[in-house]
Design an enzyme around this catalytic site. Structure first.
Site, PDB file in Angstrom:
ATOM      1  N   LEU A  40       0.813  -1.669   0.386  1.00 17.86           N
ATOM      2  CA  LEU A  40       0.390   0.871   0.268  1.00 17.86           C
ATOM      3  C   LEU A  40       0.347   0.806  -0.070  1.00 17.86           C
ATOM      4  CD1 LEU A  40      -2.734   0.761   2.317  1.00 17.86           C
ATOM      5  CD2 LEU A  40      -0.635   2.194   2.738  1.00 17.86           C
ATOM      6  N   ASN A  41       0.642   2.429  -0.795  1.00 22.57           N
ATOM      7  CA  ASN A  41       0.962   3.875  -0.794  1.00 22.57           C
ATOM      8  C   ASN A  41      -0.170   4.647  -0.599  1.00 22.57           C
ATOM      9  OD1 ASN A  41       1.542   3.126  -3.775  1.00 22.57           O
ATOM     10  ND2 ASN A  41       2.484   5.277  -3.587  1.00 22.57           N
ATOM     11  N   ASP A  42       0.179   5.585  -0.938  1.00 19.44           N
ATOM     12  CA  ASP A  42      -0.681   7.015  -0.903  1.00 19.44           C
ATOM     13  C   ASP A  42      -1.982   6.819  -0.352  1.00 19.44           C
ATOM     14  OD1 ASP A  42       2.131   7.663  -1.629  1.00 19.44           O
ATOM     15  OD2 ASP A  42       1.224   8.706  -3.823  1.00 19.44           O
ATOM     16  N   GLU A 223       5.037  15.799  -5.418  1.00 25.65           N
ATOM     17  CA  GLU A 223       4.300  14.992  -5.861  1.00 25.65           C
ATOM     18  C   GLU A 223       3.119  15.672  -4.779  1.00 25.65           C
ATOM     19  OE1 GLU A 223       6.746  11.389  -6.786  1.00 25.65           O
ATOM     20  OE2 GLU A 223       6.587  11.209  -4.405  1.00 25.65           O
TER      21      GLU A 223
END
Ligand code: FRU
Length: 468
Positions: A40-42, A223
């Protein structure tokens, strides 16, 4: 449904079933959202839609080390009882086939509009910065917030303003004054991080109207931008790569924070000084949204390209999101408080008063509330918080997997709220004025606490989220 989506769906179900068959992992957080399996990221597409909170996230189910990105999905009515929903976006179209990258949600009468970046990497000898990469702006529509209606390509690199590399991504969209606005992070040909501002009357056709940048370049890429007004002050959130800061708040490989804005973001706005959001090891790419009464924030409790690691990767999964935090404006800065709903997770309270040293025991999930300006140290046995000479130092002696010390400027600490959840720690100082988030992997999640100094503490056990 095309053949690629069909196969990706099948493979995701297989990977998730294999993950569910694993023995329970004591490092799995109970009240933090983590991926069913894999990476999982953002957080993406955060919103409150038809009475439900939706949390999408960057999800690679096939490997705990990441891979092609989809949008995983959780939803909840109360931020406490959650439903795992099917993947909302697979990378299954020519315009997003190498990743359905980060983006945001727009709630409308007829459904949920999801704006995201379709990532394309062409095969060949490219640097993937100036050449070889496509970052497309894509819109997906869902009639009900759970199933996908359609996807549509809105903008390609050629449609962005001149002077940019291929890196243009992470659209955040909102509605204001009867119009739609969108910000995207970008890397210029001079390697300067900027935020592009677009405007639209119909959600589909977008005009570039402004570019937000600092007077002196501040890093090479920004980002996950987010832009919002809170109590009359505008803030621009970004996760800058290559930012020049150093010292507390700038000790991680990439920064994460915000600029207070003066003037109109559509033209003439000036960015104030950058303020770091979090002083811990693991916090990046946060996103905010309003549920009608308050602005909430959720971040990724991770850090890209860090040299410290997460041992859960060996157990088939990696990373989690932060707890939801309520934002509060304090002048030109933002305080972050744990969402008030989380108080319902408390079970049992033990009170301590100490002048010298006191000890307490906690299980794998706890909230520790410390009050009094003369508390010098809270030690969780392997992770200690020490207040000295205007600095709060977080020191990990054991179980850090490469994490050692982080510092935050804290003149005096009136209150500390520490959230402990199996392998994650979030520390809120003085009503969320300063926050430190980190992952931490002690051999045994039940801990013995030591308080030093003079003050009082309440220690709560916490219940995990319920998954429906
Ligand atoms: C930030 C980020 C975004 C991108 C996404 C891809 O962590 O690099 O810029 O859209 O992750 O997963």
């Amino acid at each position: 449904m095309n053949a690629l989506q069909k196969d990706l769906k099948k493979l995701t179900a297989l990977a998730e079933a294999a993950g569910a068959a694993q023995p329970p992992d004591p490092w799995r957080p109970g009240y933090h959202l983590s991926p069913p399996v894999g990476w999982l990221n953002d957080p993406n597409g955060l919103c409150f839609f038809r009475g439900e909170y939706h949390v999408f996230y960057q999800y690679s189910p096939f490997s705990p080390e990441g891979g092609v990105k989809f949008w995983g999905h959780f939803k909840s009515r109360d931020l406490l009882r959650w439903e795992r929903c099917p993947v909302m976006l697979y990378s299954d179209q020519p315009f997003d086939v190498h990743g359905a990258y980060s983006g945001s949600a727009l709630c409308e009468e007829d459904g949920l509009y999801l704006y995201y970046t379709g990532n394309i990497k062409h095969a060949g000898d490219y640097d993937y910065i100036r050449t070889g990469r496509g970052h497309n702006t894509v819109l997906a529509w869902s009639p009900d917030g759970v199933s996908l209606g359609w996807k549509r390509l809105l903008l390609e690199n050629a449609g962005y303003p001149a002077g940019l590399t291929c890196h243009v991504r992470d659209p955040k969209v909102w509605k204001q004054d009867g119009r739609y606005y969108m910000v995207q992070g970008a890397r210029t040909l001079e390697d300067e991080g900027v935020v592009l501002v677009f405007e639209s009357d119909d959600r589909l056709n977008w005009r570039h109207i402004n570019t937000l940048r600092t007077q002196e370049p501040y890093g090479y890429m920004w980002e996950c931008p987010d832009l919002f007004e809170l109590d009359g002050q505008w803030f621009l959130l970004v996760s800058p790569q290559g930012a020049p800061g150093h010292g507390p708040g700038f000790e991680n490989v990439y920064a994460c924070g915000y600029f207070p804005l003066e003037g109109d973001f559509r033209g003439g706005a000036r960015l104030g000084a950058f303020v770091p959001f979090d002083y811990g090891f693991d916090f990046y790419a946060p996103q905010t949204f309003s549920d009608g009464t308050r602005r909430l924030l959720i971040g990724w409790q991770g850090m890209p390209d860090a040299d410290y690691t997460n041992p859960t990767a060996e157990r088939g999964w990696q990373h989690c999101l932060t707890i939801p935090r309520e934002l509060e404006r304090r002048g030109k800065t933002l305080a972050q408080r744990p969402a008030r709903e989380l108080e319902a997770l408390r079970k049992g309270a033990q009170e301590y008063r100490f002048d010298g040293t006191a000890t307490a025991e906690i299980g794998a999930m706890a909230e520790i509330v410390v009050e009094g300006g003369n508390v010098r140290e809270v030690d969780l046995g392997g992770l200690a918080l020490r207040l000295q000479d205007g600095l709060l130092t977080l020191e990990i002696a054991e179980g850090g997997h490469g994490r050692q010390t982080r510092r935050a400027p804290v003149a005096a600490s009136d209150t500390l709220r520490i959230f402990w959840d199996a392998s994650t720690v979030e520390v809120f100082v003085n009503g969320g004025e300063t926050v430190l988030s980190t992952r931490w992997y002690p051999a045994e999640p039940a801990r013995k606490l030591t308080f030093k100094g003079c003050g009082a503490a309440t220690v709560y056990g916490l219940k995990p989220f319920t998954f429906l």
